[in-house]
Enzyme design. Structure first.
Site, PDB file in Angstrom:
ATOM      1  N   ASP A   9      -8.696   0.998   0.396  1.00  0.00           N
ATOM      2  CA  ASP A   9      -7.315   1.243   0.004  1.00  0.00           C
ATOM      3  C   ASP A   9      -7.222   2.739  -0.297  1.00  0.00           C
ATOM      4  OD1 ASP A   9      -4.661   0.787  -0.930  1.00  0.00           O
ATOM      5  OD2 ASP A   9      -5.425   0.688  -2.982  1.00  0.00           O
ATOM      6  N   ASP A  11      -4.504   4.727  -2.506  1.00  0.00           N
ATOM      7  CA  ASP A  11      -4.158   5.065  -3.893  1.00  0.00           C
ATOM      8  C   ASP A  11      -4.957   4.209  -4.868  1.00  0.00           C
ATOM      9  OD1 ASP A  11      -2.162   6.945  -3.052  1.00  0.00           O
ATOM     10  OD2 ASP A  11      -0.862   5.239  -2.599  1.00  0.00           O
ATOM     11  N   TYR A  20       3.267   6.655  -5.822  1.00  0.00           N
ATOM     12  CA  TYR A  20       4.018   7.274  -4.715  1.00  0.00           C
ATOM     13  C   TYR A  20       3.570   8.714  -4.432  1.00  0.00           C
ATOM     14  CZ  TYR A  20       6.822   3.157  -5.625  1.00  0.00           C
ATOM     15  OH  TYR A  20       7.225   1.867  -5.832  1.00  0.00           O
ATOM     16  N   LYS A 100      -0.019  -5.606   2.495  1.00  0.00           N
ATOM     17  CA  LYS A 100      -0.956  -6.384   1.698  1.00  0.00           C
ATOM     18  C   LYS A 100      -0.177  -7.069   0.574  1.00  0.00           C
ATOM     19  CE  LYS A 100      -3.213  -2.561   1.042  1.00  0.00           C
ATOM     20  NZ  LYS A 100      -4.104  -1.554   0.467  1.00  0.00           N
TER      21      LYS A 100
END
EC number: 3.1.3.83
Length: 172
Positions: A9, A11, A20, A100
Site C-alpha cells: 500500500d 500511504d 490525501y 480496496k
C-alpha cells in the site's frame, strides 16, 4: 514458472500517511521502506504498489498530480537501486471493483505478470488492505499499524523494521 510479488500500500506503508498526500513536499518516506524493498528484490520478488486514491474523485487533487508524485517516488526508489514493477491505483469512491477492499488492482497485477499469489505478500496499514489481499488469495498478509487491529488472517507489526526482522528470522 509463476513469480512471487510483494504488494505495498502507499500511504502508511511507503510514505507517512498525512491524508490525501499529492504534493512532493508533503511526501515523506517511512523509515525502513528501502531496506524492506531491497530485501525482497534480492529474493526475486516483483514489487507493486496498490493504492486507493479517492482524493482524485473527491476533487482534492487531479490524477496528473498523482502521476507527478509517482514519478518523484519512482525516481527516489531508483536512487536506492529499487525497481517498482508497476503502480496500481484506484481514483474512485466506493462501489468500483478496483477500490480496496475489493481485489481488482491485485488481480490485474496477477493477470498482467502471471503472479503466484499464494507465495506473495501484501503489506498494508488498514484492514481494507488485508481484506483485499484475502480476496486476491495472497498467501501472506501483513498489517503495519501501531494500533492493534482485530483479525485472524493477517500478522500485525508496529513498523517496517519489525516486518523485515520477522522475514529475516524466517529466512524468507
Amino acid at each position: 514458472m509463476k513469480t512471487k510479488a510483494l504488494f505495498l500500500d502507499r500511504d502508511g506503508v511507503i510514505n507517512i500517511d498525512k491524508k490525501y498526500v499529492y504534493k512532493i513536499e508533503d511526501f515523506e518516506f517511512c523509515d525502513g521502506i528501502f531496506e524492506l524493498c531491497r530485501y525482497f528484490l534480492a529474493r526475486n520478488y516483483l514489487l507493486f504498489i496498490a493504492t486507493n486514491q479517492s482524493g482524485i474523485a473527491r476533487g482534492y487533487y487531479k490524477e496528473s498530480d498523482f502521476f507527478k508524485l509517482c514519478d518523484y517516488m519512482l525516481k527516489e526508489f531508483a536512487k536506492q537501486d529499487i525497481k517498482i514493477d508497476k503502480i496500481y491505483h484506484c481514483p474512485h469512491l466506493e462501489g468500483c471493483e478496483c477500490r480496496k477492499p475489493k481485489a481488482g488492482m491485485l488481480l490485474k497485477a496477477k493477470d498482467e505478470f502471471d503472479l503466484d499469489m499464494k507465495n506473495s505478500i501484501f503489506i498494508g496499514d488498514n484492514l481494507s488492505d488485508m481484506q483485499a489481499g484475502l480476496n486476491a488469495d495472497i498467501g501472506t498478509l501483513i498489517l503495519v499499524n501501531e494500533e492493534k487491529k482485530e483479525g485472524d488472517f493477517f500478522r500485525q507489526f508496529k513498523n517496517l523494521k519489525e516486518i523485515l526482522n520477522f522475514f529475516k528470522e524466517k529466512d524468507i
